[in-house]
Design a protein around this motif. Sequence first.
Motif, mmCIF file in Angstrom:
data_model
loop_
_atom_site.group_PDB
_atom_site.id
_atom_site.type_symbol
_atom_site.label_atom_id
_atom_site.label_comp_id
_atom_site.label_asym_id
_atom_site.label_seq_id
_atom_site.Cartn_x
_atom_site.Cartn_y
_atom_site.Cartn_z
ATOM 1 N N SER A 192 0.850 2.437 -4.632
ATOM 2 C CA SER A 192 0.534 3.810 -4.900
ATOM 3 C C SER A 192 -0.880 4.313 -3.978
ATOM 4 O O SER A 192 -0.799 5.373 -3.579
ATOM 5 C CB SER A 192 0.006 4.112 -6.313
ATOM 6 N N ILE A 193 -1.745 3.280 -4.065
ATOM 7 C CA ILE A 193 -3.014 3.809 -3.183
ATOM 8 C C ILE A 193 -2.816 3.663 -1.624
ATOM 9 O O ILE A 193 -3.230 4.856 -1.210
ATOM 10 C CB ILE A 193 -4.036 2.632 -3.386
ATOM 11 N N LYS A 194 -1.923 2.916 -1.013
ATOM 12 C CA LYS A 194 -1.401 2.850 0.501
ATOM 13 C C LYS A 194 -0.519 3.991 0.357
ATOM 14 O O LYS A 194 -0.718 4.826 1.614
ATOM 15 C CB LYS A 194 -0.546 1.858 0.491
ATOM 16 N N THR A 195 0.326 4.615 -0.401
ATOM 17 C CA THR A 195 1.250 5.963 -0.182
ATOM 18 C C THR A 195 0.295 7.212 -0.194
ATOM 19 O O THR A 195 0.429 7.892 0.803
ATOM 20 C CB THR A 195 2.170 5.736 -1.399
ATOM 21 N N ARG A 196 -0.652 7.162 -1.039
ATOM 22 C CA ARG A 196 -1.580 8.207 -1.242
ATOM 23 C C ARG A 196 -2.620 8.586 -0.301
ATOM 24 O O ARG A 196 -2.998 9.584 0.255
ATOM 25 C CB ARG A 196 -1.887 8.568 -2.607
ATOM 26 N N LEU A 197 -3.283 7.376 0.091
ATOM 27 C CA LEU A 197 -4.438 7.271 0.728
ATOM 28 C C LEU A 197 -4.647 6.619 1.834
ATOM 29 O O LEU A 197 -5.798 7.025 2.791
ATOM 30 C CB LEU A 197 -5.792 6.901 -0.290
ATOM 31 N N SER A 198 -3.738 5.805 2.464
ATOM 32 C CA SER A 198 -3.904 5.044 3.571
ATOM 33 C C SER A 198 -4.079 5.918 4.836
ATOM 34 O O SER A 198 -5.035 5.656 5.562
ATOM 35 C CB SER A 198 -2.920 4.051 3.870
ATOM 36 N N LYS A 199 -3.304 6.970 4.972
ATOM 37 C CA LYS A 199 -3.462 7.656 6.195
ATOM 38 C C LYS A 199 -4.906 8.304 6.362
ATOM 39 O O LYS A 199 -5.026 8.392 7.537
ATOM 40 C CB LYS A 199 -2.148 8.760 6.311
ATOM 41 N N ASP A 200 -5.207 9.211 5.427
ATOM 42 C CA ASP A 200 -6.507 9.819 5.695
ATOM 43 C C ASP A 200 -7.760 8.720 5.806
ATOM 44 O O ASP A 200 -8.665 8.936 6.483
ATOM 45 C CB ASP A 200 -6.628 10.905 4.252
ATOM 46 N N PHE A 201 -7.630 7.495 4.932
ATOM 47 C CA PHE A 201 -8.669 6.564 5.158
ATOM 48 C C PHE A 201 -8.624 6.025 6.357
ATOM 49 O O PHE A 201 -9.676 5.822 6.844
ATOM 50 C CB PHE A 201 -8.344 5.636 4.004
#
Length: 257
Positions: A192-201
């Motif tokens: 869930s974290i990778k899907t939502r936040l990885s690109k921006d992080f």
Amino acid sequence: MAKIRCFLFLLIGTHVQGAFSQTVEIHGKVESSLDVENINVINKAAHEFTITDSDGNFKIRVRLNDTLQFSSIQHKPYSVIVDDNLIANKFLVVPLEEKVNQLDEVVVGKILTGNLLSDIKNIEGDPPINFFDVGIPGYTGKPATQSERRLNEATTGSGIVPLNPIINAITGRTKMLKQHIKLEEKEELLHSIKTRLSKDFLMSNPLDADLVNDFFYFCADDENFIKYCKNQTDFKILIFLRMKYKQYLENLNGNKD
């Protein structure tokens, strides 16, 4: 005279360079017809990020000609280049548009509304029978995973003295099944974290492509991963990821040495 001109050129050049390199903190507000909380705000040049609060407000440090990027799952991406006016006013209003994924309209048979009870009435033929119709109690919560079902079987039993829980506790099977459930919980949260936040992080915390998965598993291995990331705001999760990012880079540099 030549020396004076040279001095003046150096003075002006130093002043201009200082103006370009000056970092200021600006305040801003995101406006949208949708929810404006937890919208990602990234300064691509300075590799800094923040998110909006429940009213759409944010603060971030910028320099002249930096690019600010605004993004969320519900909105179209939006970018702003920092200019002289923004540096002077130190305030920015950001209008975001709703992201709409439109599909070509295809109508087959009856038109469904999305209301289950209403749609069943519009379908020709007999409606399906469920367990409530025949008086059988049924479970309507979240379906249990395979490991959760196995744990339930291992810890329940019949008879005056249920043997299953005793045998499974002695052999260690119950403990093993509980560990499986914890691993599944971590995997689901990590995905869930990778899907939502990885690109921006990763835009503000760059990593080589072959290290990205290794980094996120490094985060999941932390004993406080569930505590700091489950049922937390994106802002708190990003703080945790940033802390682990620093540790990860330190480990990489230590291994190289």
